[in-house]
Design a protein around this motif. Structure first.
Motif, PDB file in Angstrom:
ATOM      1  N   THR A 114      37.682  43.157  21.817  1.00  0.00           N
ATOM      2  CA  THR A 114      38.682  43.789  22.683  1.00  0.00           C
ATOM      3  C   THR A 114      39.142  45.141  22.178  1.00  0.00           C
ATOM      4  O   THR A 114      39.747  45.906  22.938  1.00  0.00           O
ATOM      5  N   ALA A 115      38.885  45.460  20.905  1.00  0.00           N
ATOM      6  CA  ALA A 115      39.380  46.710  20.324  1.00  0.00           C
ATOM      7  C   ALA A 115      38.606  47.019  19.058  1.00  0.00           C
ATOM      8  O   ALA A 115      38.120  46.111  18.369  1.00  0.00           O
ATOM      9  N   MET A 116      38.515  48.305  18.735  1.00  0.00           N
ATOM     10  CA  MET A 116      37.913  48.744  17.481  1.00  0.00           C
ATOM     11  C   MET A 116      38.206  50.224  17.285  1.00  0.00           C
ATOM     12  O   MET A 116      38.602  50.922  18.229  1.00  0.00           O
ATOM     13  N   HIS A 117      38.009  50.707  16.077  1.00  0.00           N
ATOM     14  CA  HIS A 117      38.203  52.122  15.788  1.00  0.00           C
ATOM     15  C   HIS A 117      37.076  52.941  16.418  1.00  0.00           C
ATOM     16  O   HIS A 117      35.904  52.578  16.316  1.00  0.00           O
ATOM     17  N   ALA A 118      37.428  54.034  17.085  1.00  0.00           N
ATOM     18  CA  ALA A 118      36.467  54.981  17.667  1.00  0.00           C
ATOM     19  C   ALA A 118      35.342  54.263  18.407  1.00  0.00           C
ATOM     20  O   ALA A 118      34.162  54.408  18.059  1.00  0.00           O
ATOM     21  N   PRO A 119      35.672  53.483  19.419  1.00  0.00           N
ATOM     22  CA  PRO A 119      34.666  52.624  20.060  1.00  0.00           C
ATOM     23  C   PRO A 119      33.474  53.365  20.636  1.00  0.00           C
ATOM     24  O   PRO A 119      32.338  52.892  20.515  1.00  0.00           O
ATOM     25  N   ASP A 120      33.689  54.512  21.259  1.00  0.00           N
ATOM     26  CA  ASP A 120      32.562  55.221  21.868  1.00  0.00           C
ATOM     27  C   ASP A 120      31.601  55.763  20.814  1.00  0.00           C
ATOM     28  O   ASP A 120      30.373  55.711  20.978  1.00  0.00           O
ATOM     29  N   TYR A 121      32.160  56.285  19.724  1.00  0.00           N
ATOM     30  CA  TYR A 121      31.316  56.790  18.637  1.00  0.00           C
ATOM     31  C   TYR A 121      30.466  55.664  18.056  1.00  0.00           C
ATOM     32  O   TYR A 121      29.240  55.791  17.914  1.00  0.00           O
TER      33      TYR A 121
END
Length: 416
Positions: A114-121
């Motif tokens: 559901t969430a993470m750091h800098a998901p698109d990168y």
């Protein structure tokens, strides 16, 4: 038991935790089995009409359900939380750092993140490797970016587990111990460890009992939290075979190249990272034992210039982030080749500037990075690494692959 998102005082239905003496296990268990004060008074004290008989039947049914739930529950343990009890395996997963996201992905929960750091990168970076796993897909694009998480957002996400280190989260502005305890009580437990990255010191309130884990040690504990022991053991067997292959072919230390690892968004700010310090950030370089070209004179994360790198004169330069789709790897090499100073570096002259992925790696990225780094450092022993400029992880001839892609793909997809 559904939770009203507008009310932050109701314990989660999915799991309950006890760590550091801050969460009342008994109260959480009572809340998850439908026992608020009014209902208890009614069932225990109603003797009007036929209420006694009905109440007895309901009590028996609830007691049976409670016993079934208790039988289905299981525990897992990790520092700094300690032992955590789960009523059922988590499906939706909050993460902050990518080593945890990769662990969830490896255990078949990639779509539940559901969430993470800098998901698109990191979606772009991880998919460079996933391309080589038959029948496996990954899509982290557009997820909530959780580097500085908002507490209200965690209520909204309503994840089954927070695969993140609360000792690290409390370092974020606006978070303290009471906040992480609140989320553990009202949403779902924390279950993660991040300070093992380079054996960072926890804050005093977390220091007692804090433990450091190797990457695969932590993955084993995370697998227990998801009740996925079989998946862990299957991937761990692949990892052990890979390490055995490396150990068998590794040349003597005197014959190993010198190397440095760097990261740079532009050539003006080059960060240098060590290759063998304790922690899971070096879990793909430490087993390969290259010689540190800086000879310990440069600490991890230090900004260096071309002169400093030339003085160390490494045989190999490992370029962090070079596998990310937006990185111009050819342009980075050209910048080194055209500068009067850096063009004199041995690694530049011998065309040995190689891309790397990420230091915050989980088990899947670790397998690929062990293979690629082995080839980058020791082409004679492990087969040459292609001159990578762009695109997904190169197709390696089957005879030169150091681990079985199909087996890894099968495990991720649940075919054990």
């Amino acid at each position: 038991m559904a939770r009203d998102d507008a009310v932050h005082g109701t314990p989660t239905r999915r799991a309950f935790a006890k760590y550091g003496g801050t969460v009342a296990l008994g109260g959480l268990l009572a809340g998850c089995t439908g026992g608020d004060g009014a209902e208890s008074d009614s069932s225990d004290g109603d003797t009007t009409g036929n209420g006694s008989a009905d109440g007895g039947s309901a009590d028996a049914s609830e007691e049976s359900q409670s016993e079934d739930d208790a039988a289905a529950s299981y525990t897992a343990s990790i520092a700094p939380m300690g032992e955590v009890t789960f009523e059922s395996p988590p499906e939706t997963v909050f993460t902050r750092l990518t080593h945890h996201a990769d662990m969830a992905f490896a255990l078949g929960r990639g779509d539940g993140i559901t969430a993470m750091h800098a998901p698109d990168y990191y979606d772009g970076l991880w998919n460079q490797y996933v391309e080589r796993l038959p029948g496996v897909s990954l899509d982290w694009s557009g997820l909530y970016s959780s580097w500085e998480p908002d507490k209200e957002k965690l209520y909204e996400l309503d994840s089954d587990i927070h695969l993140a280190d609360p000792a690290w989260v409390t370092q974020v502005e606006g978070w303290d111990r009471s906040d992480v305890d609140e989320i553990a009580t009202n949403v779902s437990p924390w279950f993660g460890n991040s300070l093992s990255d380079r054996h960072q010191e926890p804050a005093d309130e977390w220091a007692h009992g804090y433990e450091y884990y190797g990457l695969w040690e932590q993955f084993e504990r995370v697998a227990e939290a998801f009740d996925e022991r079989a998946r862990y053991e299957a991937l761990a067997a692949v990892h052990e075979d890979l390490l055995s292959t490396i150990e068998d072919r590794l040349p003597p230390e005197s014959e190993r190249p010198t190397a440095v690892m760097i990261a740079a968004a532009d050539i003006e700010s080059i960060y240098a990272y060590t290759l063998s310090n304790p922690g899971f950030l070096t879990s793909h370089t430490r087993p390969l034992g290259p010689r540190d070209a800086f000879e310990g004179s440069v600490e991890s994360g230090t900004v260096v210039d071309f002169e400093t790198i030339l003085e160390a004169d490494p045989d190999v330069i490992l370029y962090l982030g070079g596998m990310e789709p937006g990185t111009d790897m050819a342009g980075r090499r050209t910048a080194f080749e055209e500068d009067a100073v850096s063009s004199e570096i041995t690694a530049v002259q011998n065309d040995r500037i190689h891309p790397q992925g990420a230091r915050y790696q989980g088990p899947i990225l670790n397998l690929f990075q062990l293979e690629m780094t082995a080839k980058q450092l020791y082409p004679d022993a492990f087969g040459a690494w292609p001159r990578y400029e762009s695109g997904p992880y190169p197709e390696i001839p089957a005879s030169e692959q150091l681990f079985d892609r199909q087996r890894v793909a099968d495990v991720i997809n649940g075919d054990l």
